[in-house]
Design a protein around this motif. Structure first.
Motif, PDB file in Angstrom:
ATOM      1  N   GLU A  94     -32.648 -83.154 -20.030  1.00 40.53           N
ATOM      2  CA  GLU A  94     -32.041 -83.685 -21.288  1.00 40.53           C
ATOM      3  C   GLU A  94     -30.714 -82.844 -21.759  1.00 40.53           C
ATOM      4  N   ALA A  95     -29.822 -83.729 -23.025  1.00 40.76           N
ATOM      5  CA  ALA A  95     -28.656 -82.956 -23.137  1.00 40.76           C
ATOM      6  C   ALA A  95     -29.653 -82.495 -24.397  1.00 40.76           C
ATOM      7  N   ALA A  97     -29.460 -82.444 -28.283  1.00 42.15           N
ATOM      8  CA  ALA A  97     -28.867 -83.704 -29.738  1.00 42.15           C
ATOM      9  C   ALA A  97     -29.366 -83.258 -30.797  1.00 42.15           C
ATOM     10  N   LEU A 166     -28.636 -93.506 -28.073  1.00 43.31           N
ATOM     11  CA  LEU A 166     -28.611 -92.007 -28.337  1.00 43.31           C
ATOM     12  C   LEU A 166     -30.359 -91.505 -27.129  1.00 43.31           C
ATOM     13  N   GLN A 167     -30.689 -92.537 -26.424  1.00 38.45           N
ATOM     14  CA  GLN A 167     -31.392 -92.487 -25.653  1.00 38.45           C
ATOM     15  C   GLN A 167     -30.680 -92.301 -24.938  1.00 38.45           C
ATOM     16  N   LYS A 170     -28.686 -89.039 -23.907  1.00 41.35           N
ATOM     17  CA  LYS A 170     -29.261 -88.413 -23.570  1.00 41.35           C
ATOM     18  C   LYS A 170     -30.054 -87.879 -22.099  1.00 41.35           C
ATOM     19  N   GLN A 171     -29.691 -89.299 -21.549  1.00 36.92           N
ATOM     20  CA  GLN A 171     -30.390 -89.419 -20.197  1.00 36.92           C
ATOM     21  C   GLN A 171     -29.107 -89.297 -20.036  1.00 36.92           C
ATOM     22  N   GLY A 196     -22.838 -89.054 -21.246  1.00 37.19           N
ATOM     23  CA  GLY A 196     -23.555 -87.436 -22.203  1.00 37.19           C
ATOM     24  C   GLY A 196     -23.233 -86.361 -21.710  1.00 37.19           C
ATOM     25  N   LEU A 216     -35.329 -87.717 -31.552  1.00 35.32           N
ATOM     26  CA  LEU A 216     -34.814 -88.050 -30.606  1.00 35.32           C
ATOM     27  C   LEU A 216     -34.406 -86.575 -30.798  1.00 35.32           C
ATOM     28  N   ASP A 218     -33.008 -82.982 -31.672  1.00 39.53           N
ATOM     29  CA  ASP A 218     -33.488 -81.571 -31.056  1.00 39.53           C
ATOM     30  C   ASP A 218     -33.179 -80.246 -32.229  1.00 39.53           C
TER      31      ASP A 218
END
Length: 546
Positions: A94-95, A97, A166-167, A170-171, A196, A216, A218
């Motif tokens: 995942e990215a 965030a 945002l979900q 991130k995917q 993304g 969500l 990081d």
């Protein structure tokens, strides 16, 4: 100064006060006194950075601006596509965030841009909370026009849409982001598409106001700027950029903005991992943030694993989704000509076009057809077949894929065409999306994806991924190529088992430079008459970026 890290079970904090617009006024209503007030406000502000122009914005996202941020070191693709997919076609990680919170006009966007520039990574998404104000009712519109609507309350934001957006980012999926017009207090009709990236920066006054949203992120950063400076910035912005009068701005600030900061925004400072005093003027804090993000990206190792891709499917039988044009003497004769290194460019183009036409005709036989009855000129019924889909769209992977467009247009009347530019970064070995233009409502179409050669399958996998992100069903995608390597066939088929793969020939091997063996050479260079890149692949997907 670091605040205690946020707990996963932290209670939902009230949203921060928002950059809410006050009543718009006509240009004729903006008096000389207001203009001189705005100029006087400029002198009150402390210098920030060197020669940084004031931010111009009347909408939350500007569709006319390209998604690029040019720095002294590189061009950063702020609506880019993450290149990291594993041999199964899935995103490997995942990215990362980052959430940026703080009061209205605290300098969040400026800090975000400074972080982006200092990070020096090619794929970054900057997502503003300003885009997610709720649509106002008629009564709320009237209140907003009189500076009586509270845009600095949690209920003013669409948190469900923020979290969902945002979900998906991130995917690694594409998202549609609203474009908010601050002069009319409404969302524009056209939304903006984002993809993304390695790093996602989400900034807004209520960035830490929702528990689900917090989970969500990081890394959480709070930009702490003196209230007097924030007021001066807000006055300058709303007077000079949003056509407001000074009395209306001050009324809104005292009635909504200041109380909301004290009630909703300031308490969220305790949830931040890092607090940045003085905003963009605190270069030490920004350097620390950048170092931490770099270490996180290194730990995640967001890299395309070409070795895993190459070895994942060795010795496996060719997939059932593969269809190879029957190798008649005519087809084999044309392959002999275009594979011959002594073939002239004119002959190479001529016989390549013949093969493309045969390939397209063969591919169309896999489209869905249904029974239909027509009457002939002799008034007799003829039981035939007709296309059972809505529309056919061709998408070429630039640059070689566009050479197949004329053959598709020749056999499909009124076909729509889209283009995707994917190139591999030779420093990282990662395929990267650099350009995308797809027709509207492509999700309803059968899509013919065209690339002249496929060796590793890297570009093809990314192109399929882009189509899936635009809601094209996997079983409606047809990948067409004049020549493929077994490695590329296996990679695409394993990652996307419902994609139909159609080609005129499949070669056994790919060498250490990922050239198809025996191969055809670099198709684009031979077709367009350009010089080949030394030691470059024969596949357009592994061309060097510029």
């Amino acid at each position: 100064m670091a605040a205690p890290p946020a707990s996963a079970d932290a209670p939902r904090s009230p949203p921060a006060a928002g950059d809410r617009p006050a009543r718009p006024v006509a240009k004729s209503e903006i008096t000389c006194e207001d203009r001189s007030s705005a100029e006087a406000l400029d002198r009150l502000l402390p210098p920030v950075g060197t020669g940084r122009a004031p931010r111009k914005r009347t909408t939350s996202q500007c569709k006319s601006e390209p998604p690029l941020l040019r720095t002294s070191k590189r061009t950063i693709y702020t609506a880019g596509r993450p290149p990291w997919y594993n041999e199964h076609g899935a995103q490997s990680k995942e990215a990362f965030a980052i959430g940026l919170g703080g009061g209205s006009a605290s300098g969040k966007t400026t800090v975000a841009r400074m972080i982006i520039e200092a990070l020096d990574v090619p794929w970054v998404v900057l997502l503003s909370m300003d885009s997610f104000y709720k649509v106002l009712t008629q009564q709320q519109q009237e209140q907003a026009a009189l500076n009586n609507y509270n845009f600095d309350h949690p209920d003013a934001f669409d948190f469900d849409l923020i979290v969902a957006t945002l979900q998906k980012l991130k995917q690694g999926k594409s998202v549609k982001v609203p474009v908010y017009d601050f002069t009319t207090h409404s969302r524009k009709k056209d939304w903006k598409t984002l993809y993304g990236a390695n790093v996602i920066i989400f900034e807004g006054i209520m960035a830490f106001a929702d528990k689900t949203l917090l989970e969500l992120l990081d890394m959480k950063i709070f930009v702490d700027t003196d209230s007097d400076i924030r007021l001066v910035r807000r006055l300058r912005r709303d007077i000079s950029e949003r056509g407001r009068d000074i009395a209306g701005v001050i009324k809104q600030y005292n009635k909504f903005v200041k109380p909301a900061f004290e009630q909703y925004i300031q308490p969220t400072m305790r949830l931040a991992d890092i607090v940045v005093p003085r905003g963009s003027g605190n270069t030490v804090a920004i350097d620390l943030i950048v170092q931490h993000v770099h270490s996180q990206l290194e730990e995640r190792k967001l890299r395309w694993d070409m070795a895993a891709l190459a070895s994942a499917h060795q010795c496996h039988p060719l997939p059932r989704t593969l269809s190879v044009l029957k190798s008649t003497p005519q087809v084999r004769g044309m392959h002999t000509i275009i594979r011959d290194k002594e073939t002239s460019r004119d002959e190479f183009i001529f016989y390549s076009k013949r093969l493309m036409r045969l390939l397209i005709e063969h591919a169309l036989s896999f489209l869905p057809f249904q029974d239909c009855v027509v009457q002939t000129p002799q008034e007799q019924d003829y039981a035939g077949k007709c296309y059972a889909g809505k529309q056919i769209t061709g998408v070429s992977i630039l640059r070689a894929g566009e050479t197949m467009e004329p053959a598709l247009r020749a056999v499909c009347k009124d076909v729509r065409i889209g283009t995707i530019l994917i190139q591999t970064n030779q420093l990282t070995g990662e395929p990267e999306l650099h350009y995308l233009r797809l027709p509207k409502d492509i999700s309803d179409d059968h899509v013919i994806l065209m690339d002249c050669t496929v060796s590793t399958g890297a570009a093809a996998m990314m192109a399929v991924r882009v189509l899936l992100d635009h809601d094209v069903p996997e079983d409606k995608i047809f990948l067409l190529s004049l020549l493929m390597a077994e490695m590329g066939v296996h990679s695409v088929a394993y990652a996307f088992p419902r994609v139909r793969i159609i080609t005129t020939a499949v070669d056994k091997r790919v060498n250490d430079l990922f050239r198809i063996i025996p191969g055809i050479g670099n198709f684009g260079d031979r077709y367009f008459g350009t010089d080949a890149v030394p030691d470059g692949s024969d596949e357009e997907e592994v061309a060097s970026t510029t």
